[in-house]
Write a protein that holds these residues in place. Structure first.
Motif, PDB file in Angstrom:
ATOM      1  N   UNK A 683       2.476  -2.798   2.659  1.00  0.00           N
ATOM      2  CA  UNK A 683       1.889  -1.854   3.747  1.00  0.00           C
ATOM      3  C   UNK A 683       2.020  -0.433   2.877  1.00  0.00           C
ATOM      4  N   UNK A 684       3.052  -0.064   2.524  1.00  0.00           N
ATOM      5  CA  UNK A 684       3.746   0.884   1.908  1.00  0.00           C
ATOM      6  C   UNK A 684       2.676   1.666   0.606  1.00  0.00           C
ATOM      7  N   UNK A 685       2.263   0.437   0.193  1.00  0.00           N
ATOM      8  CA  UNK A 685       1.263   0.742  -1.039  1.00  0.00           C
ATOM      9  C   UNK A 685      -0.008   1.220  -0.380  1.00  0.00           C
ATOM     10  N   UNK A 688       1.773   4.474   2.742  1.00  0.00           N
ATOM     11  CA  UNK A 688       2.681   5.349   2.340  1.00  0.00           C
ATOM     12  C   UNK A 688       3.655   5.561   3.317  1.00  0.00           C
ATOM     13  N   UNK A 689       3.782   7.033   3.759  1.00  0.00           N
ATOM     14  CA  UNK A 689       5.003   7.114   4.664  1.00  0.00           C
ATOM     15  C   UNK A 689       4.690   6.791   6.115  1.00  0.00           C
ATOM     16  N   UNK A 690       3.438   6.146   6.353  1.00  0.00           N
ATOM     17  CA  UNK A 690       3.157   5.831   7.671  1.00  0.00           C
ATOM     18  C   UNK A 690       3.647   4.688   8.155  1.00  0.00           C
ATOM     19  N   UNK A 712       3.512   1.144  12.201  1.00  0.00           N
ATOM     20  CA  UNK A 712       2.464   2.025  11.471  1.00  0.00           C
ATOM     21  C   UNK A 712       2.113   3.192  12.426  1.00  0.00           C
ATOM     22  N   UNK A 713       2.309   4.181  11.678  1.00  0.00           N
ATOM     23  CA  UNK A 713       1.929   5.289  12.779  1.00  0.00           C
ATOM     24  C   UNK A 713       0.603   6.158  12.052  1.00  0.00           C
ATOM     25  N   UNK A 714      -0.472   6.017  12.522  1.00  0.00           N
ATOM     26  CA  UNK A 714      -1.945   6.529  12.034  1.00  0.00           C
ATOM     27  C   UNK A 714      -2.151   7.854  12.644  1.00  0.00           C
ATOM     28  N   UNK A 715      -2.057   9.023  12.057  1.00  0.00           N
ATOM     29  CA  UNK A 715      -2.170  10.155  12.580  1.00  0.00           C
ATOM     30  C   UNK A 715      -3.348  10.368  13.328  1.00  0.00           C
ATOM     31  N   UNK A 716      -3.510  10.881  14.516  1.00  0.00           N
ATOM     32  CA  UNK A 716      -4.529  11.300  15.346  1.00  0.00           C
ATOM     33  C   UNK A 716      -5.671  12.053  14.104  1.00  0.00           C
ATOM     34  N   UNK A 717      -6.764  11.458  14.519  1.00  0.00           N
ATOM     35  CA  UNK A 717      -7.977  12.260  13.584  1.00  0.00           C
ATOM     36  C   UNK A 717      -8.137  11.282  12.223  1.00  0.00           C
ATOM     37  N   UNK A 718      -7.331  10.511  11.770  1.00  0.00           N
ATOM     38  CA  UNK A 718      -7.506   9.830  10.880  1.00  0.00           C
ATOM     39  C   UNK A 718      -8.428   8.539  11.207  1.00  0.00           C
ATOM     40  N   UNK A 719      -9.042   7.946  10.350  1.00  0.00           N
ATOM     41  CA  UNK A 719      -9.961   6.794  10.754  1.00  0.00           C
ATOM     42  C   UNK A 719      -9.270   5.629  11.151  1.00  0.00           C
ATOM     43  N   UNK A 720      -9.387   5.119  12.185  1.00  0.00           N
ATOM     44  CA  UNK A 720      -8.578   3.835  12.955  1.00  0.00           C
ATOM     45  C   UNK A 720      -9.557   2.642  12.395  1.00  0.00           C
ATOM     46  N   UNK A 721     -10.868   2.924  12.143  1.00  0.00           N
ATOM     47  CA  UNK A 721     -11.387   1.731  11.736  1.00  0.00           C
ATOM     48  C   UNK A 721     -10.929   1.265  10.181  1.00  0.00           C
ATOM     49  N   UNK A 722     -10.793   2.288   9.607  1.00  0.00           N
ATOM     50  CA  UNK A 722     -10.356   2.364   7.896  1.00  0.00           C
ATOM     51  C   UNK A 722      -8.747   1.837   8.068  1.00  0.00           C
TER      52      UNK A 722
END
Ligand code: ADP
Ligand code: ZN
Length: 752
Positions: A683-685, A688-690, A712-722
């Motif tokens: 996952x880190x690959x 990364x820091x998420x 996993x912490x996906x920042x708001x605004x990043x693509x969730x589908x990606x």
């Protein structure tokens, strides 16, 4: 020949089957197929095409079940969204959505028959045929009313009901007659009435049916108009109304609009038994259109409900818990999510790990329906959407009528101990108010968020504490059964007399649960009538209703309970509410602790002083200056929200990110350790820091399985589908590692 893609109740993609024309199979139909060598499955036809896929052998659909398709295209779209977003298969959604209609699989074809679903029946009564005319009955009544008034009353009532309901054959539902069984049996044996058991008829409804709606206050009227205008702009409305402000009255007006237009309404509530008062209110207004849906229904009833709605033509009101959102309301016009902040909207234990509130918003978008999210303490997720202008924000700041919000008294437990002002688990502050209320013949509610007697016992000599052998948690002592129980898996043992480590008989009970509160308050007020409402006493709907009704009728003076007492009750007589230990709410090991503590305390407080007399809420805490305690005593939601949001932003927690929790389970600890570290590395690959973890899960062992967690912490605004796509790739590489075959991986998107 046609070919159908069929979704099976498995964690697998759809499979293709051939369709004989005579079966007349349509998209959305439930069908039976053979899959594997000896098993039969119920499946849902997802699509049909005339292109033969190039598999060597295609099995046929064996039969079609039910005369109506179980799914329409918009509901298929919803399932697809759920499967994609929560990362599960359509088959897993199916298992959730059709619990009783589609028995997943069986070894014989006959076991998958549809015949178990029959419509509900009830007893109907009519006067015997020679008394059915008005004159005959009048003559009979005149002759007998002196000697047998009860009998003639009942017969009059039956005749009146038949007229009221325009029952041509004179038969009316027995339940409306209001007479006990003996009396009915007596009339029957005298040949005065006839009884039949037949299919329950839905109340006749005409489009122009007038609903009896409450008159709104000015503030409520303004709020209603704001919600309506949000809906005409296609926006979700967040209705933030303090407890007792009359959110329900606003819902009722919105529901009436939509039903009158022939569309359906879905109203989600956190727990149905707790909301029985609400349901009764709705049933009174929308008689014959209201369907309730909850976990206490038998599978047959659920199946009946599903089929009836699938065939219905609109104008239905469904009130139910989160799983009710899977019911086939094909003309959905409005979704209401009451207490939208409630964690019970999220399913966490099995896939799909969906949040019904969020799905409701998506579903409404698919149907072009309006959404109202209502709460006295909105979730920070919804609140930020309102702040950003994505949701319309509608506020009701005051209680309806003369009702005033209760006064909050913060009572310092440490100081009380120092000054000798504490008796058992109660500060004198609280006891004074309890005594006042009892004296004035008013009622008291005491809240403690643990059931059982004591959360755990500990050996005073060596510190040993009995723990569950299958789960890494302490056992809770239950006094009434003299046992210790695991609240995770139900494991139970007799309470040990001597410590198994040092052989000394010196156990101390640590902390306290509702059972102990009940015992102690009864000891302090021997004359008070005390009852307890928690998962133990309210194990059935019936037991629950009994306790609630007695309290409602004033037959109970003090009600002790867990979370269960915080939700939605509208009791007039409560003037004192005690929160016995706010500390364990504030110090929960969870980034949402403050939000939850605030919500819970406000909700508990909301039970006090709902009519006329102003109530008070006593909060016992050793941290009287804690910001959340201050926000609760000021009733200041906005202060809580702003302080919390600042902190969440700093640490990148929701609503500034989305959390995906990956739970790995395995009975072999070493293997689990290896697998979770390997996965974290993969996952880190990509992330990364998420990536946070792996770490032992909050309950590191459950039912004999070790559990570890990666976040996993996906920042708001990043693509969730990606993000989901990348996560799927990692999950696939995990599956391809044969050595980790026995490690189970659960994905929880938007984990709570
Ligand atoms: P909420 O759901 O916001 O906590 P409720 O809808 O339960 O509040 O209303 C609280 C109490 O006030 C209920 O007993 C309700 O019957 C009463 N009430 C609120 N608004 C009205 C109204 N417009 N007309 C009559 N009674 C009302
Ligand atoms: Zn256990």
């Amino acid at each position: 020949m046609l070919y159908a893609q069929v979704v099976l109740p498995l964690a697998q993609p759809a499979y293709t089957f051939s369709v004989e024309e005579v079966l007349d199979v349509r998209v959305g139909d439930a069908v039976v197929v053979q899959f594997g060598n000896s098993r039969f499955y119920t499946g849902i036809v997802w699509s049909i095409s005339d292109q033969r896929p190039d598999y060597p052998r295609i099995k046929p659909i064996l039969r079609r079940l039910y005369s109506v398709p179980l799914l329409t295209p918009p509901i298929q779209q919803l399932w697809e969204w759920i499967a994609d977003y929560y990362m599960c298969s359509l088959g897993e959604v199916m298992r959730m959505a059709l619990p009783s209609l589609a028995k997943p699989s069986a070894t014989t074809l006959a076991d998958l028959d549809e015949k178990s679903i029959t419509p509900p029946v009830e007893t109907y009564i009519a006067l015997c045929s020679d008394l059915r005319s008005e004159e005959a009955l009048a003559e009979y009544v005149a002759k007998h009313s002196r000697r047998a008034p009860r009998r003639t009353d009942t017969m009059d009532r039956i005749a009146a009901l038949a007229v009221e309901r325009s029952a041509d054959d004179g038969f009316v539902p027995r339940r409306l007659v209001d007479a006990d069984y003996r009396h009915i049996a007596d009339l029957r044996s005298k040949g005065l009435i006839e009884c039949v058991v037949r299919e329950r008829e839905r109340t006749l409804r005409d489009a122009a049916q007038e609903f009896l709606l409450p008159t709104l206050s000015e503030a409520q009227d303004v709020a209603l108009e704001s919600v309506r205008s949000a809906h005409s702009d296609g926006r979700v409305a967040l209705l933030h109304g303090v407890t007792g402000s009359g959110k329900t009255e606003i819902y009722v007006h919105l529901i009436a609009d939509v039903l009158a237009s022939g569309r359906d309404v879905l109203m989600l509530v956190p727990e149905i038994v707790v909301t029985s008062q609400l349901v009764e209110r709705l049933e009174r207004i929308f008689e014959g259109r209201t369907t309730t849906y909850h976990s206490h229904l038998t599978p047959t009833r659920r199946g009946q409900t599903y089929l009836r709605l699938a065939a219905a033509s609109g104008g239905e009101l469904v009130v139910g818990v989160r799983s009710a959102m899977f019911l086939p309301l094909n003309n959905l016009g409005l979704v209401i999510v009451d207490e939208e902040h409630d964690p019970s909207y999220k399913q966490s234990d099995v896939q799909p790990r969906y949040n019904a509130r969020d799905c409701a918003v998506v579903m409404a978008r698919i149907f072009g329906a309006g959404v109202v999210l209502g709460s006295a303490t909105p979730s920070l997720e919804s609140y930020t959407k309102a702040l950003a202008g994505r949701y319309a924000y509608v506020e009701l700041k005051e209680r309806w009528g003369e009702g005033e919000l209760p006064e909050v008294v913060v009572s310092d437990t440490l100081r009380a101990v120092k000054r000798g002002e504490r008796r058992s688990h109660f500060n004198l502050d609280l006891l004074h108010y309890v005594a006042d209320s009892l004296e004035a013949k008013e009622q008291v509610m005491l809240f403690q968020n643990r059931r059982g007697y004591a959360p755990y016992i500990q050996c005073r000599t060596c510190g040993y504490t009995p723990r569950c052998p299958h789960c890494n948690v302490t056992l809770t002592q239950h006094k009434s059964s003299a046992t210790m129980q695991c609240h995770y898996c139900g494991f139970s043992v007799e309470r040990p007399k001597v410590c198994p480590v040092c052989n000394i008989q010196d156990f101390a009970t640590m902390g306290f649960g509702t059972e102990k509160v009940e015992e102690e308050i009864q000891r302090l007020y021997p004359d008070a009538r005390v009852a307890r409402l928690d998962g133990d006493t309210a194990s059935s709907e019936r037991a629950f209703r009994q306790i609630v009704t007695r309290f409602e009728e004033g037959a109970t003076d003090i009600l002790v309970g867990t979370q269960i007492i915080t939700k939605g009750f509208d009791f007039g007589g409560v003037t004192t509410v005690g929160i016995l230990n706010a500390d364990n709410l504030l110090s929960a090991p969870d980034f949402r602790a403050s939000e939850r503590a605030f919500q819970l305390m406000m909700q508990v407080a909301g039970r006090a002083g709902r009519r006329n007399n102003r109530g008070r809420v006593v909060v016992q805490t050793s941290q009287p200056t804690h910001p959340v305690i201050r926000q609760v005593s000021a009733g200041d939601y906005h202060a809580m929200a702003l302080a919390e949001l600042r902190e969440r932003e700093q640490f990148g927690y929701p609503p500034y990110s989305r959390l995906v929790r990956l739970l790995l389970r395995c009975s072999d600890y070493e293997l689990l350790h290896a697998a979770s570290h390997y996965m974290a590395q993969l996952l880190r690959k990509k992330f990364a820091h998420r990536v946070i973890g792996p770490a032992s899960a909050a309950v590191g062992m459950l039912r004999g399985e070790h559990r570890s967690e990666i976040l996993l912490k996906i920042e708001a605004g990043a693509s969730m589908s990606l993000a989901r796509k990348m996560l799927r790739e990692v999950m696939e590489s995990m599956t391809s590692e044969k050595r980790f075959k026995s490690v189970v991986l659960n994905v929880d998107v938007d984990a709570l």
